[in-house]
Design a protein around this motif. Structure first.
Motif, PDB file in Angstrom:
ATOM      1  N   SER A  81       1.028  -1.197   0.117  1.00 23.06           N
ATOM      2  CA  SER A  81       0.017  -0.074  -0.096  1.00 23.06           C
ATOM      3  C   SER A  81       0.788   1.286   0.070  1.00 23.06           C
ATOM      4  O   SER A  81       0.562   2.233  -0.678  1.00 23.06           O
ATOM      5  N   ASP A  82       1.834   1.222   0.849  1.00 24.88           N
ATOM      6  CA  ASP A  82       2.680   2.557   0.991  1.00 24.88           C
ATOM      7  C   ASP A  82       3.466   2.608  -0.561  1.00 24.88           C
ATOM      8  O   ASP A  82       3.700   3.794  -0.854  1.00 24.88           O
ATOM      9  N   ARG A  83       3.947   1.489  -1.093  1.00 27.78           N
ATOM     10  CA  ARG A  83       4.546   1.810  -2.536  1.00 27.78           C
ATOM     11  C   ARG A  83       3.631   2.044  -3.532  1.00 27.78           C
ATOM     12  O   ARG A  83       3.977   3.045  -4.326  1.00 27.78           O
ATOM     13  N   PHE A  84       2.242   1.677  -3.430  1.00 25.39           N
ATOM     14  CA  PHE A  84       1.574   2.142  -4.515  1.00 25.39           C
ATOM     15  C   PHE A  84       1.164   3.716  -4.132  1.00 25.39           C
ATOM     16  O   PHE A  84       1.021   4.274  -5.265  1.00 25.39           O
ATOM     17  N   TRP A  96       3.909   5.642  -5.530  1.00 23.98           N
ATOM     18  CA  TRP A  96       3.799   5.805  -6.872  1.00 23.98           C
ATOM     19  C   TRP A  96       2.905   6.623  -7.549  1.00 23.98           C
ATOM     20  O   TRP A  96       3.085   7.619  -8.319  1.00 23.98           O
ATOM     21  N   ARG A  97       1.430   6.599  -6.863  1.00 24.09           N
ATOM     22  CA  ARG A  97       0.586   7.374  -7.363  1.00 24.09           C
ATOM     23  C   ARG A  97       0.587   8.846  -7.313  1.00 24.09           C
ATOM     24  O   ARG A  97       0.188   9.857  -7.979  1.00 24.09           O
ATOM     25  N   LYS A  98       1.548   9.202  -6.374  1.00 22.99           N
ATOM     26  CA  LYS A  98       1.933  10.757  -5.923  1.00 22.99           C
ATOM     27  C   LYS A  98       2.967  11.045  -6.777  1.00 22.99           C
ATOM     28  O   LYS A  98       3.572  12.430  -6.555  1.00 22.99           O
ATOM     29  N   ILE A 105       4.898  -3.294  -8.649  1.00 25.43           N
ATOM     30  CA  ILE A 105       4.055  -3.327  -7.661  1.00 25.43           C
ATOM     31  C   ILE A 105       3.202  -4.324  -7.789  1.00 25.43           C
ATOM     32  O   ILE A 105       2.450  -4.983  -6.658  1.00 25.43           O
ATOM     33  N   MET A 106       2.215  -4.613  -8.962  1.00 22.69           N
ATOM     34  CA  MET A 106       1.226  -5.407  -9.203  1.00 22.69           C
ATOM     35  C   MET A 106       2.028  -6.735  -8.941  1.00 22.69           C
ATOM     36  O   MET A 106       1.168  -7.582  -8.170  1.00 22.69           O
ATOM     37  N   ILE A 107       3.011  -7.211  -9.467  1.00 22.44           N
ATOM     38  CA  ILE A 107       3.660  -8.691  -9.413  1.00 22.44           C
ATOM     39  C   ILE A 107       4.114  -8.884  -7.866  1.00 22.44           C
ATOM     40  O   ILE A 107       3.681  -9.943  -7.545  1.00 22.44           O
ATOM     41  N   SER A 109      -8.150   7.252 -14.145  1.00 22.44           N
ATOM     42  CA  SER A 109      -6.756   6.830 -15.035  1.00 22.44           C
ATOM     43  C   SER A 109      -5.986   5.429 -14.393  1.00 22.44           C
ATOM     44  O   SER A 109      -5.310   4.676 -15.247  1.00 22.44           O
ATOM     45  N   MET A 110      -6.176   5.237 -13.092  1.00 16.69           N
ATOM     46  CA  MET A 110      -5.551   4.082 -12.664  1.00 16.69           C
ATOM     47  C   MET A 110      -6.303   2.730 -13.024  1.00 16.69           C
ATOM     48  O   MET A 110      -5.661   1.705 -12.661  1.00 16.69           O
ATOM     49  N   LEU A 111      -7.579   2.880 -12.999  1.00 15.22           N
ATOM     50  CA  LEU A 111      -8.481   1.789 -13.278  1.00 15.22           C
ATOM     51  C   LEU A 111      -8.339   0.878 -14.563  1.00 15.22           C
ATOM     52  O   LEU A 111      -7.788   1.611 -15.400  1.00 15.22           O
TER      53      LEU A 111
END
Length: 289
Positions: free
Chosen positions: A22-25, A28-30, A42-44, A287-289
């Motif tokens: 969650s922290d990495r996500f 990334w989004r910021k 992150i997904m893998i 845009s993330m979906l």
């Protein structure tokens, strides 16, 4: 080849907790670029780190392999029996491997989907906005007691945020009390800017914009976040009391679990500042979906 590599990565590699993912996500989004490589990593890592119930089936497959080897060593079996045993174990192995991967992906999709869904909440958006603001308490402008309307009830006061053609993020303020409409007031006169930089809004001003769209406002976050938000709201309350004058109950209610904070002064944002912030967040989440 790529699918085989991805399958290998979903099984082998470092495992992370959901909080770490969650922290990495959120990091990334910021980020400004939101590069696809980091997103894929992150997904893998997130999918690999999920705990699938199908992984418990591996022990039964291992037991069958050991049993087959023991029987083969103990007895002489026809080649066709070995072939059938091999195919049976191989099929179970393949099906379980696919089931584990599918389940891990689904678990991660549900987890990251909730993370993205939470981004749409006003509380998360507010906290992100406040985190980006760097404030020094000594730099916040003090508000002299003006007691503009000591005999008027809070609900009879309206504050309008009016567009500032020089700075969209710093709208002017206009008060409407009955038939009396004030001239445009710079936010600094309300103590809503920094002392040494009248063009830099404080977090109390952010709360004022928020109340224009969400009143009452109920914050959903952990204790320290809620306490931090409350400090900003109390600052705004003190500004109202100093400018308009003290009377009866304060201009903003104490926090109630059922409804949150309620501002008794009517706030109307003619610039739609907070709506624009929410609109930008909506586009970002989409845009993330």
């Amino acid at each position: 080849m790529i699918k085989a590599q991805q399958l290998f990565q979903l099984y082998f590699g470092e495992k992370y907790t959901n909080k770490q993912i969650s922290d990495r996500f959120h990091e990334w989004r910021k980020s400004s670029d939101k590069d696809d490589e980091t997103r894929f990593r992150i997904m893998i890592d997130g999918a690999r780190s999920q705990k699938s119930d199908f992984s418990k089936q591996w022990k039964w497959i291992v037991i069958q392999v050991l049993l087959w080897l023991w029987i083969s060593y103990k007895y002489e079996l026809l080649p066709v029996v070995h072939v059938m045993a091999f195919l049976s174990i191989f099929i179970q192995f393949s099906l379980n491997a696919a089931a584990v991967v599918t389940d891990k992906k689904q678990l991660f999709s549900a987890f990251i989907g909730k993370q993205i869904s939470d981004l749409r909440s006003v509380s998360t958006l507010l906290w992100d906005v406040l985190e980006e603001m760097v404030e020094d308490p000594d730099e916040i402008m003090k508000v002299p007691e003006k007691n503009v309307t000591p005999d008027v009830e809070w609900p009879d006061i309206m504050i309008e945020l009016v567009g500032n053609k020089y700075d969209d993020s710093l709208p002017f303020i206009r008060t409407v009390i009955g038939h009396d409409v004030s001239s445009l007031i710079h936010p600094a006169e309300f103590g809503l800017t920094h002392k040494n930089d009248r063009k830099k809004a404080t977090s109390a001003f952010t709360m004022l914009k928020l109340f224009a769209e969400h009143n009452p406002f109920r914050f959903k976050g952990h204790g320290s976040q809620k306490n931090s938000v409350e400090k900003r709201i109390l600052r705004l309350r003190d500004i109202f009391s100093a400018y308009f004058g003290e009377r009866g109950p304060g201009p903003i209610s104490r926090y109630q679990e059922s409804i949150g904070w309620e501002c008794y002064i009517n706030v109307e944002d003619r610039t739609d500042t907070w709506k624009k912030i929410e609109h930008d967040r909506y586009n970002d989440v989409t845009s993330m979906l």
